[in-house]
Structures are given as C-alpha cells and as structure tokens.
Design a protein around this motif. Structure first.
Motif, PDB file in Angstrom:
ATOM      1  N   ILE A 172      35.765  33.726  22.257  1.00  0.00           N
ATOM      2  CA  ILE A 172      34.940  32.516  22.308  1.00  0.00           C
ATOM      3  C   ILE A 172      34.999  31.851  20.948  1.00  0.00           C
ATOM      4  O   ILE A 172      34.576  32.425  19.940  1.00  0.00           O
ATOM      5  N   LYS A 173      35.512  30.632  20.907  1.00  0.00           N
ATOM      6  CA  LYS A 173      35.744  29.953  19.639  1.00  0.00           C
ATOM      7  C   LYS A 173      34.645  28.954  19.277  1.00  0.00           C
ATOM      8  O   LYS A 173      34.455  28.648  18.111  1.00  0.00           O
ATOM      9  N   SER A 174      33.954  28.421  20.275  1.00  0.00           N
ATOM     10  CA  SER A 174      32.942  27.418  19.963  1.00  0.00           C
ATOM     11  C   SER A 174      32.029  27.214  21.156  1.00  0.00           C
ATOM     12  O   SER A 174      32.402  27.505  22.302  1.00  0.00           O
ATOM     13  N   SER A 175      30.828  26.746  20.886  1.00  0.00           N
ATOM     14  CA  SER A 175      29.906  26.318  21.941  1.00  0.00           C
ATOM     15  C   SER A 175      29.159  25.098  21.429  1.00  0.00           C
ATOM     16  O   SER A 175      28.761  25.049  20.262  1.00  0.00           O
ATOM     17  N   TRP A 176      29.005  24.120  22.318  1.00  0.00           N
ATOM     18  CA  TRP A 176      28.397  22.848  21.939  1.00  0.00           C
ATOM     19  C   TRP A 176      27.239  22.563  22.893  1.00  0.00           C
ATOM     20  O   TRP A 176      27.443  22.422  24.086  1.00  0.00           O
ATOM     21  N   LYS A 177      26.042  22.477  22.361  1.00  0.00           N
ATOM     22  CA  LYS A 177      24.867  22.288  23.199  1.00  0.00           C
ATOM     23  C   LYS A 177      24.670  20.829  23.578  1.00  0.00           C
ATOM     24  O   LYS A 177      24.898  19.925  22.778  1.00  0.00           O
ATOM     25  N   GLN A 194      43.388  29.395  15.699  1.00  0.00           N
ATOM     26  CA  GLN A 194      43.606  30.745  15.202  1.00  0.00           C
ATOM     27  C   GLN A 194      42.567  31.174  14.179  1.00  0.00           C
ATOM     28  O   GLN A 194      42.576  32.318  13.731  1.00  0.00           O
ATOM     29  N   ALA A 195      41.648  30.262  13.836  1.00  0.00           N
ATOM     30  CA  ALA A 195      40.528  30.605  12.962  1.00  0.00           C
ATOM     31  C   ALA A 195      39.446  31.311  13.783  1.00  0.00           C
ATOM     32  O   ALA A 195      39.460  31.266  15.020  1.00  0.00           O
ATOM     33  N   PRO A 196      38.478  31.984  13.134  1.00  0.00           N
ATOM     34  CA  PRO A 196      37.412  32.671  13.875  1.00  0.00           C
ATOM     35  C   PRO A 196      36.605  31.749  14.773  1.00  0.00           C
ATOM     36  O   PRO A 196      36.107  32.175  15.816  1.00  0.00           O
ATOM     37  N   SER A 197      36.444  30.493  14.384  1.00  0.00           N
ATOM     38  CA  SER A 197      35.694  29.535  15.197  1.00  0.00           C
ATOM     39  C   SER A 197      36.252  28.146  14.952  1.00  0.00           C
ATOM     40  O   SER A 197      36.926  27.893  13.951  1.00  0.00           O
ATOM     41  N   ILE A 198      35.982  27.254  15.894  1.00  0.00           N
ATOM     42  CA  ILE A 198      36.424  25.881  15.753  1.00  0.00           C
ATOM     43  C   ILE A 198      35.209  24.955  15.685  1.00  0.00           C
ATOM     44  O   ILE A 198      34.122  25.307  16.147  1.00  0.00           O
ATOM     45  N   ILE A 199      35.403  23.808  15.100  1.00  0.00           N
ATOM     46  CA  ILE A 199      34.328  22.829  14.935  1.00  0.00           C
ATOM     47  C   ILE A 199      34.711  21.557  15.669  1.00  0.00           C
ATOM     48  O   ILE A 199      35.818  21.033  15.497  1.00  0.00           O
ATOM     49  N   PHE A 200      33.796  21.054  16.497  1.00  0.00           N
ATOM     50  CA  PHE A 200      34.020  19.804  17.212  1.00  0.00           C
ATOM     51  C   PHE A 200      33.490  18.626  16.400  1.00  0.00           C
ATOM     52  O   PHE A 200      32.435  18.715  15.756  1.00  0.00           O
ATOM     53  N   ARG A 201      34.228  17.522  16.446  1.00  0.00           N
ATOM     54  CA  ARG A 201      33.748  16.252  15.883  1.00  0.00           C
ATOM     55  C   ARG A 201      33.351  15.355  17.048  1.00  0.00           C
ATOM     56  O   ARG A 201      34.214  14.887  17.793  1.00  0.00           O
ATOM     57  N   PRO A 202      32.046  15.094  17.232  1.00  0.00           N
ATOM     58  CA  PRO A 202      31.598  14.370  18.426  1.00  0.00           C
ATOM     59  C   PRO A 202      31.563  12.857  18.241  1.00  0.00           C
ATOM     60  O   PRO A 202      31.410  12.341  17.133  1.00  0.00           O
ATOM     61  N   SER A 203      31.728  12.165  19.347  1.00  0.00           N
ATOM     62  CA  SER A 203      31.474  10.717  19.425  1.00  0.00           C
ATOM     63  C   SER A 203      30.985  10.416  20.834  1.00  0.00           C
ATOM     64  O   SER A 203      31.426  11.058  21.792  1.00  0.00           O
ATOM     65  N   THR A 204      30.075   9.462  20.941  1.00  0.00           N
ATOM     66  CA  THR A 204      29.437   9.166  22.232  1.00  0.00           C
ATOM     67  C   THR A 204      29.392   7.665  22.451  1.00  0.00           C
ATOM     68  O   THR A 204      29.220   6.889  21.502  1.00  0.00           O
TER      69      THR A 204
END
Length: 475
Positions: A438-443, A88-98
């Motif tokens: 659109i909440k987030s995009s991850w390149k 519900q926030a303007p954008s979201i942040i991803f926490r990545p792991s690989t």
C-alpha cells in the motif's frame, strides 16, 4: 595523461551518456555548451528511455521511442523516471486539484481519453438528458460538450487504441430506438475549436461494453457477447453457457488479449478464441474454451500486460492479471478481501493455430489483502494497470446513527469517517516483493465519490462525486 571529458569523440560520449541516470544527465548537460547540445539528441534519449525506463518496467507508451520528437521523448522519459522513482519509494504523495464539472447533479462516469497527448478527460452527467463534457486536465477548462436530443446513455466505451479516428462510443436510448453512436473529437480549418462528431452509427439492442480501434464489444446480462467492426459491418457472436446459479450475470469488461477475447462478468470469466468476423447473415456461434468463477464478488478488473514495439512477442509470453474484491455472505464480517490473480499463457513453440487455447485455466491467486469491512460504497470500480499498480475506493465506517438510541447518542461522540482512495503496487514490474504494498491513501472530506479512472502511464487518478465535483490526483 588526463583526458578532459568534453574532448572525447561523439561515439564515446554517446556510450557514456547511455549509462547515466536521468538526473545525472540533466546535471551533466549544465556543465558546458557541448554537453548541453549533445544531450538534446534523439539517440541519447532513445538509449536512456530503453535502459532506464523500458528495461526497468516503468510505465511508458507502447509506441516506438523513435516515433516521438526529441522534445516530446525527453519530456516523457523524464516524467516516467519520476513516476518510477515515486512508485518504488516507501510511499507516494498525490498533488490534488479540484474543479466543478456539473451543477445539475452527480458525475455518473469519468474517463481519461488515450492519445491526444493524454491531456483530456470526459465526464458523463445527466440533468434532463445525458451529456458528455470534454475537459483539459491541465487547465481544468471545458473544451467541448455533446448531448443528444431526447436521449439517455445506457453505456459508454472509450477507445483503447490511441491511433483510431474515433475516441469513444455511446449507447443511446431514445423513446423509439436504441443506437450506438461512434464519436470522434475533431476540428476544422474554419472552426479550430474542438467538438464531438458522430462518424458512424450501429443499430443494436445490446449494451455497449468495450471499444478497441474499429471493434465494438456488445453484451447482454446473461450469455451473449457480440464483437462488431463498425467500419466493415462484420461481426461474430460469442455464447457463454447458461448457468442457472448465475442469474443476471452482467458483463463488466471485454478484454482483447493475445488471440483470446475474455468476457468478464460479475459472476464469471469466459475465454474465447479470437473469432473471425464475417458479414451478415452470420449464424455461427462461438463457444468459450475455458471459464472460471470467483464466487460472489463486489468488483473485478482484468489488465493486459504491457507490450512494446521493441518486444513484439512480449504480449504472448506475459500472464494477464486480475484484481478481485470479494463479497462475504456474512453481513457481520469485519473484513473483505482484495485478491490478485494471474492467468498464465500456454507455453508452446507454434502459435500459428488460432483455434487452440492460449491461456491456462483456472487463474491462480498470487496474493491478497485483508481490509476492514466498512459501510456502503457507491464507487465500487477498481482499476489495475498493466504494470501492477492499482487504485480503488475504501468506504467509510458504518454510520452510528440508527444503531444506538437517541438518548445514548446525546452523550456519545461519533467519530468522523471518510471514504479513502487507496493506491497499491502488487507483485510485478514495480514491486519485486511477494506481497502487495500500500503506497498511499487519500481521504475524501467532501461528498461521496461516484466514479474513478486511472492513467498508470501518467500517474494520475480522477474521481467524480455526488455534487458534480471532479478531483484529480497526480503522483
């Protein structure tokens, strides 16, 4: 006369605690020992889970709140509250792991496994023979693997039922046979380590599409779909009408909706009344009560609305949602469309008659996104969650090389272009607006992605790549 909060009786405190948000409750429990003990009661977290999570339409388990231990329930409610706040926030942040999942080639398919505390995922890869590998998504460690001797997978379906003994099913092609193997993830007292165990086999020539509990959905690339109960050996045959204009109408999904089975193909969607399964020989052919087509599409995904034991009739009152990425016959078009459709249930007072239609056709388009048309895309799959959040891969730009002469390329800088994972909230439980957000995009700065899966309840996306790497993105 002032009354201290910690001197109130338990019933009054319970009413007060039930109105608090999760952060307020966690702060209040630190003020005194009584509040700390009181806040760890099952009834406190059941009330908050109902008022702060279920009633607000935040993704959560469909199991009853009372079925969880108090520690598990608190952890789930706290996580769900954070997830709802993030969406519900303007954008979201991803926490990545690989991590590296395959050294022999690309990841062909990747899936989360429902149940099992939702901490596992599987990858499908192939060197000489196909291999399934089970991973712990928290530790990123391999748990188990399974590979048939001299066999290639032609289809796989993860069980959408969390309580079933079987976790998944695999269509297996050997040189002289085709079989579907039902696999469970088990351990024994003698060997506590987890492993795959084949609990049943089904001989068939049709590709495997879906699995729910003891039911398998098998379908060909034209018209026929079979629902098979692998425990009772009962089945039903569903036949779509033949359309000469819909050649190679490959089946991509089979949805077990309310008293309806939706067969989703690349060119059409057919709705069948939920059939009665009978043992062999079963010569009765079921026909659809409705169908619809979205034209030439690149991808399509149908989602079942959330249902809860708190509201057992909720499923039959909710529309199904459909996400479509359209194709354009014009190769020079600069855009393509992401469309969000709804399939509304029929409103009637008597739902006891099983042979009546239960959804109104055709679906209606709620909204759409116009996105730039770009280069080739290997991972065309999209996932739409029951609560209206979705993820898909946006391709990078067309390569400049080959479109301009080599002489000009020596003096022309070529801009970098990367695939992008897009996360969006469509109108619904987590987006009260009439337009998608659109909440987030991850390149993706590495090799091309090949497959993806999305666990809406956990707020987690997983992607496989051409080099065998797996990327996990947590909200």
């Amino acid at each position: 006369m002032r009354i201290a909060l910690d001197t109130l009786d338990d019933d009054t405190l319970l009413c007060i605690f039930s109105t608090l948000t999760v952060p307020d409750l966690l702060s209040l429990r630190q003020t005194c020992r009584r509040f700390q003990v009181f806040s760890k009661q099952q009834i406190v977290w059941q009330n908050i889970g109902s008022s702060q999570i279920l009633q607000r339409g935040i993704p959560f388990s469909q199991k009853p709140l009372s079925s969880f231990s108090v520690c598990d329930l608190e952890e789930r409610v706290r996580r769900a509250y954070r997830l709802g706040t993030a969406w519900q926030a303007p954008s979201i942040i991803f926490r990545p792991s690989t991590f590296e999942a395959s050294r022999g080639g690309p990841i062909q398919e990747i899936y989360f496994i429902p149940g099992y505390v939702r901490k596992w995922l599987i990858t499908i890869s192939q060197s000489i023979w196909s291999t399934i590998t089970l991973w712990n998504r928290r530790t990123l460690k391999q748990v188990a693997s399974w590979s048939p001797k001299k066999g290639i997978f032609s289809g796989i379906a993860v069980n959408t039922s969390e309580d079933s003994e079987a976790a998944l099913a695999v269509s297996l092609h050997r040189s002289d046979s085709v079989v579907v193997e039902i696999l469970a993830i088990t351990s024994t007292a003698a060997d506590p380590s987890l492993h795959f165990e084949c609990v049943a086999r089904v001989d068939t020539t049709r590709p495997l599409i879906a699995m729910r509990g003891s039911l398998l959905a098998l379908a060909d690339d034209a018209t026929e779909t079979v629902i098979w109960n692998w425990k009772t050996q009962e089945y039903a045959v569903m036949q779509s009408p033949v359309d000469a204009g819909l050649w190679r109408n490959q089946c991509t999904q089979v949805i077990f909706a309310y008293k309806t089975i939706l067969v989703v193909r690349t060119r059409s969607v057919h709705a069948f009344t939920e059939p009665k399964l009978t043992p062999h020989p079963n010569t009765y052919i079921h026909h659809p009560y409705a169908m619809s087509t979205f034209g030439w599409v690149d991808s399509i995904f149908v989602s079942i609305p959330p249902s809860s034991s708190e509201d057992p009739d909720g499923m039959k009152r909710q529309p199904l949602t459909i996400l479509v990425r359209t194709k354009d016959d014009n190769p020079w078009s600069f855009t393509f469309k992401i469309q969000f459709w709804t399939l509304s249930p029929m409103m009637r007072s008597d739902d006891t008659t099983v042979d009546r239609p239960h959804y109104n056709f055709p679906p209606s388009m709620t909204t759409e996104l116009i996105t730039p048309r770009r280069g080739a895309l290997r991972c065309t799959h999209m996932v739409l969650g029951p609560y209206g959040t979705a993820v898909w891969v946006q391709p990078g730009d067309f390569s400049v090389s080959g479109l301009v002469s080599d002489v000009l390329l020596q003096h022309m800088p070529v801009p970098g272009s990367h695939e992008t994972l897009v996360a969006a909230a469509f109108p619904g439980l987590l987006n009260a607006k009439s337009e998608p957000q659109i909440k987030s995009s991850w390149k993706n700065y590495g090799e091309n992605w090949t497959c993806l899966d999305y666990d809406e309840e956990r707020g987690c996306v997983v992607l496989g790549s051409t080099v065998g790497a797996v990327t996990i993105l947590d909200i």
